[in-house]
Motif scaffolding. Structure first.
Motif, PDB file in Angstrom:
ATOM      1  N   VAL A 266      -4.442   0.502   6.494  1.00 34.25           N
ATOM      2  CA  VAL A 266      -3.064   0.174   6.908  1.00 34.25           C
ATOM      3  C   VAL A 266      -2.912   0.408   8.410  1.00 34.25           C
ATOM      4  O   VAL A 266      -2.378  -0.424   9.141  1.00 34.25           O
ATOM      5  CB  VAL A 266      -2.047   1.009   6.114  1.00 34.25           C
ATOM      6  CG1 VAL A 266      -0.667   0.958   6.753  1.00 34.25           C
ATOM      7  CG2 VAL A 266      -1.972   0.530   4.676  1.00 34.25           C
TER       8      VAL A 266
ATOM      9  N   GLY B  38      -7.038   2.984   1.677  1.00 33.40           N
ATOM     10  CA  GLY B  38      -5.761   2.340   1.942  1.00 33.40           C
ATOM     11  C   GLY B  38      -5.100   2.709   3.253  1.00 33.40           C
ATOM     12  O   GLY B  38      -4.802   1.842   4.076  1.00 33.40           O
TER      13      GLY B  38
ATOM     14  N   ALA C  96      -4.220   3.169  -6.469  1.00 33.01           N
ATOM     15  CA  ALA C  96      -4.547   4.070  -5.364  1.00 33.01           C
ATOM     16  C   ALA C  96      -5.832   4.803  -5.669  1.00 33.01           C
ATOM     17  O   ALA C  96      -6.296   4.776  -6.799  1.00 33.01           O
ATOM     18  CB  ALA C  96      -3.409   5.076  -5.178  1.00 33.01           C
TER      19      ALA C  96
ATOM     20  N   HIS D 187       0.822  -1.214   0.000  1.00 30.36           N
ATOM     21  CA  HIS D 187       0.000   0.000   0.000  1.00 30.36           C
ATOM     22  C   HIS D 187       0.851   1.256   0.000  1.00 30.36           C
ATOM     23  O   HIS D 187       0.634   2.175  -0.771  1.00 30.36           O
ATOM     24  CB  HIS D 187      -0.826   0.045   1.294  1.00 30.36           C
ATOM     25  CG  HIS D 187      -2.216  -0.431   1.089  1.00 30.36           C
ATOM     26  ND1 HIS D 187      -2.753  -1.495   1.791  1.00 30.36           N
ATOM     27  CD2 HIS D 187      -3.191   0.002   0.267  1.00 30.36           C
ATOM     28  CE1 HIS D 187      -3.994  -1.692   1.402  1.00 30.36           C
ATOM     29  NE2 HIS D 187      -4.288  -0.801   0.479  1.00 30.36           N
TER      30      HIS D 187
ATOM     31  N   ASN E 156       1.267   4.092  -2.871  1.00 27.11           N
ATOM     32  CA  ASN E 156       0.937   5.481  -2.596  1.00 27.11           C
ATOM     33  C   ASN E 156       2.082   6.399  -2.991  1.00 27.11           C
ATOM     34  O   ASN E 156       1.880   7.438  -3.618  1.00 27.11           O
ATOM     35  CB  ASN E 156       0.660   5.678  -1.090  1.00 27.11           C
ATOM     36  CG  ASN E 156      -0.825   5.599  -0.808  1.00 27.11           C
ATOM     37  OD1 ASN E 156      -1.627   5.381  -1.708  1.00 27.11           O
ATOM     38  ND2 ASN E 156      -1.180   5.788   0.447  1.00 27.11           N
TER      39      ASN E 156
END
Lengths: 750, 134
Positions: A712, A708, A703, A615, A619
């Motif tokens: 996370v 996300g 994304a 992730h 990003n």
């Protein structure tokens, strides 16, 4: 030999140029003819006039004499006529007629109706006629009236004198005069012509000859004209002109030589082919080296493809191109030039393929098919080097692939093999110098044999060969029967000692190969050297063990914890594999730098770490890293870098991720937060983790969902870790154990 | 996406076809492969180059080629090339009715480079034809 040809000095001159449609009339001839005609004309006129006058003067003198005679006669006739004495008249007449000169006479009285004597064929003068002389071609008539003293005319007379002798004289003298005149004329014209020839025609001819000699290429021609007149000036001008031509030719020749040297040093064969594909000019030394000797006149195709069969496609294509290219119109040239073969690979003379690079220029000739200039470079050496490098790279990649498979299959096996192999090599080394028993030797040989098999099974063929040779050495030394199968090295097995250097070299080589294999293995391993020190265990067993020590805080729990942890490098593997594809998908270029590959990550975190890191990396790729163009503008390298690091800290590990992109765009984040109705004050690091917040413009696979980062954080917390943004400028996120944070013993900076 | 040209490959070995196809597609050509010498009308209608392995049954008689040309129908632009490792056969292409021959059978790199040369020749021939009709 390959010089551009100079014009040679020629002794043979071309025939003189004739103006079309007219005969060639030399100036000398024209002058001569003109002079002669003029002279002749003038002479003729002068002579004619002279002759006429001469004749006139001859006649005049005769006339004077004749008149005198006639007047005397007339005087003598006065008395007889007056006294009408015909006999007296006759007597007088006879006296006159005695002269041979007198052709005839006539005397008339008054009136003059009949002649008193003579008068045959003579016209009687009219009464009113005065004295006169009548000049005819053959005779001269003098007419006089006979007049008495008192002036009364008593008669008239006509006396005819012959001009015969005058005529004769005239005729004789005429020829003499003509001859003299002709002679004079000839002399004069001769003199004039000679003069003209010397002064005009001769020097002119000299100039003409000199000009033709210069035209034919001779540059040393000068004329020697001494006279200081227009022709002399012309001659001087001509000399200056030829001197100038000479100078220019010399300079041109020098420039050509220089050019030739430059071309020779270019290392390219430069040839010119005509529209039929024949070599018409060779302009550098390299041409002979590449295409062979005696090039002019040869067909280029024959030299470029000396051994190609007529069906060879490259040859056919080139022939087709050479036949079409000279004919194309200018507007098509670029396209046609692009279709010329850029590179030819020919079977070389010594079996090695030769690579030639081809470049083409057109030499247009107005109104004709163009000639082509080809620049041919021999790039055989360059291509060979490229092939060697490519082969080495391919070889390396292949070995790496082999190693990767090894790593996946079981690094511990390979590790065991390495140790084993080194031990056996050491044994073989020792065996050289010492006296081993037969049993010991047999054991050594068995060991080497096994090693050979293992090496081959791991794909280390070179090592296998070395071991095989070592086997042969041992056998030779001990004069034992050779091991089956037959030696691959092809040596004849002579019993007897092996030179120690050779033996030692083999052992050293074997050791080197083992070291190389080990390096390659570590390179291939995502967790590096650790792969050599792992043993595979069953997950179920580990989980059971973890459960059993849950809650304990002793050495056993610690050891089990380590057993359950995975090296950080493992979590990064899927990232390294996927990253190039993700980057290409968003048009960016990025590389991954990982430190702390072998740091053990506690089990629970290790399970979720790959996903979380994924992730965060995605990003960074979408939000922080710029496109190669943008980076280049800013002076950054086009390939961006994402750095992952993992270090051990009390309570677990500290994992950080950062990149060298633009970082977190605080403004955008706050804007987005405001648009979502979220309070945008406070550190931007916290805003990022708000559910639903994304500054991506579109949701793509990488994304944009805005889920996300909050997901996370949740995952992290579930396994006892906290993720925060510690440095917006480098988009640096850090995962830390929660306990650690709470205890405030976090040594890392905010 | 326009390709560098459309090629029909005919060979009786699927393995050979697969390797050749991979190489040519990688070079930007549109490739159709088949082990059959008949039934290719659809592809032939829009084909630029047909590459025929020499060792297909019926090659010597020239019927295969005739059949192909007939099936191509209105498409006169298509060129028919022979693929063989035998030099003598390669030289004989005209008698067998082909427009040319390709050698080094089995070497994919050579195949791609030879095919590129054929397409260059095609382009040049097109330009020459245009000039004649202009």
């Amino acid at each position: 030999m390959n010089q551009i040809e100079h014009k040679q000095q020629e002794t043979e001159l071309a025939p003189p140029t004739v103006l079309p449609g007219r005969w060639f009339l030399p100036v000398g001839l024209k002058l001569a003819v003109g002079t002669l005609l003029v002279l002749l004309g003038v002479t003729a006129l002068v002579v004619a006039e002279g002759l006429r006058q001469h004749q006139a003067s001859l006649i005049a003198s005769k006339r004077v004499a004749a008149e005198r005679v006639t007047e005397l006669f007339a005087a003598a006739l006065v008395a007889p006529l007056d006294f009408r004495d015909p006999d007296g008249v006759v007597a007088e007449a006879r006296r006159i007629q005695a002269s041979r000169d007198v052709l005839g006479l006539g005397v008339w009285g008054v009136p003059a109706d009949h002649a008193l004597t003579g008068g045959e064929g003579l016209e009687a003068p009219a009464a009113t006629d005065g004295p006169r002389a009548e000049i005819h071609a053959e005779f001269l008539d003098i007419v006089r009236p006979v007049v008495r003293e008192d002036g009364r005319a008593v008669g008239s007379t006509r006396v005819r004198f012959s001009l015969e002798s005058e005529n004769q004289t005239y005729r004789q003298e005429r020829w003499q005069i003509l001859a003299l005149a002709a002679a004079l004329a000839a002399l004069t014209s001769g003199a004039l012509l000679w003069l003209a020839r010397r002064q005009i025609v001769g020097p002119l001819r000299g100039l003409v000859e000199a000009a033709r000699a210069t035209e034919a290429g001779s540059t040393r021609v000068r004329v020697a004209l001494r006279a200081n007149d227009e022709i002399g000036q012309l001659g001087a001008a001509f000399n200056r002109m030829t001197a100038a031509i000479d100078d220019r030719e010399r300079r041109l020749a020098e420039a050509t030589v220089e050019l030739q040297q430059v071309l020779d040093h270019m290392g390219q064969a430069i040839v010119v082919v005509d529209a039929s594909g024949r070599i018409e000019g060779v302009h550098s030394r390299e041409a002979e080296r590449i295409l062979g000797p005696d090039l002019p006149g040869q067909r280029l195709v024959d030299r470029l493809f000396p051994e190609a069969r007529p069906s060879d496609i490259e040859r056919r294509a080139f022939e087709q191109w050479l036949s079409y290219a000279p004919l194309v119109p200018d507007d098509e040239w670029d396209e046609v030039a692009a279709l010329a073969p850029r590179e030819l690979t020919l079977a070389g003379r010594d079996g090695e393929p030769r690579s030639l690079a081809l470049d083409v220029r057109r030499l247009p000739v107005p109104g004709q098919a163009s000639a082509m200039m080809l620049l041919i470079s021999d790039i055989t050496a360059q291509r060979k080097l490229e092939r060697v490098v490519a082969r080495q790279e391919a070889e390396h990649a292949r070995e790496l692939a082999v190693m990767r498979r090894l790593v996946a299959a079981g690094g511990h096996l390979f590790a065991a093999f390495l140790d084993d192999a080194r031990a056996r090599l050491a044994e073989a080394d020792l065996a050289r110098s010492s006296q081993l028993s037969a049993a010991e030797v047999a054991a050594l040989l068995r060991g080497l044999h096994t090693l050979k098999g293992e090496a081959r099974s791991f794909g280390l063929d070179a090592l296998g060969e070395v071991v095989h040779d070592l086997e042969s050495d041992v056998v030779r030394e001990r004069s034992l029967p050779p091991p089956a199968p037959a030696a691959a090295s092809g040596q004849s097995l002579r019993p007897g000692p092996v030179p120690p250097d050779e033996r030692r070299a083999r052992i050293v080589r074997g050791g080197q190969l083992l070291d190389e294999a080990e390096r390659l293995f570590i390179e291939a391993s995502p967790i590096g050297r650790l792969a050599l020190e792992q043993v595979p265990v069953q997950r179920a067993d580990v989980d059971a063990l973890v459960g059993l020590v849950a809650g304990r805080d002793d050495a056993v729990a610690e050891a089990v914890g380590r057993l359950a942890s995975r090296p950080f490098g493992e979590a990064v593997v899927s990232l390294s594999d996927g990253l190039p594809g993700w980057a290409e998908g968003v048009g960016k270029r990025v590389t991954l730098e990982v430190s702390g590959r072998d740091v053990p990550v506690p089990g629970p975190l290790a399970r979720v770490l790959p996903g979380m890191l994924g992730h965060l990396v995605r990003n960074a790729l979408v939000h922080s890293l710029e496109t190669p163009a943008q980076r280049a503008e800013q002076g950054k390298p086009e390939v961006g870098t994402i750095r992952l690091s993992c270090v051990q800290v009390p309570g677990g590990v500290r994992v950080s991720i950062e990149d060298d992109g633009a970082g977190v765009d605080e403004e955008r984040v706050r804007l987005r937060a405001r648009s979502l109705g979220v309070d945008d004050s406070g550190p931007v690091g916290e805003l990022l983790f708000v559910s639903g917040l994304s500054t991506a413009d579109q949701r793509d696979l990488l994304a944009g969902r805005g889920v996300g980062l909050s997901a996370v954080r949740d995952e992290c917390r579930k396994v006892g870790y906290e993720v925060t943004l510690v440095q917006p400028r480098t988009a640096c996120f850090v995962l830390r154990p929660i306990d650690h944070e709470q205890r405030g013993q976090d040594p890392s900076h905010r | 996406m326009s390709s560098a040209g459309k090629i029909l490959l005919i060979d009786d070995s699927e393995a050979i076809l697969a390797r050749a196809r991979e190489a040519l597609v990688g070079a930007g050509y549109e490739v159709v492969t088949t082990t059959q010498t008949v039934g290719n009308g659809r592809h032939l209608a829009s084909c630029d180059l047909v590459i025929l392995d020499f060792h297909m049954p019926g090659m010597d008689g020239g019927q295969v080629l005739q059949g192909l040309r007939q099936a191509a129908g209105a498409n006169r632009r298509c060129w028919y090339y022979l693929l063989t490792s035998d030099e003598a056969i390669a030289d004989d292409y005209a008698r067998l009715g082909f427009d040319g021959s390709l050698r080094h059978k089995g070497n994919q790199e050579q195949l791609v480079s030879q095919v590129a040369t054929v397409f260059r020749m095609r382009r040049l021939a097109q330009m020459a034809d245009r000039r004649v009709t202009r």
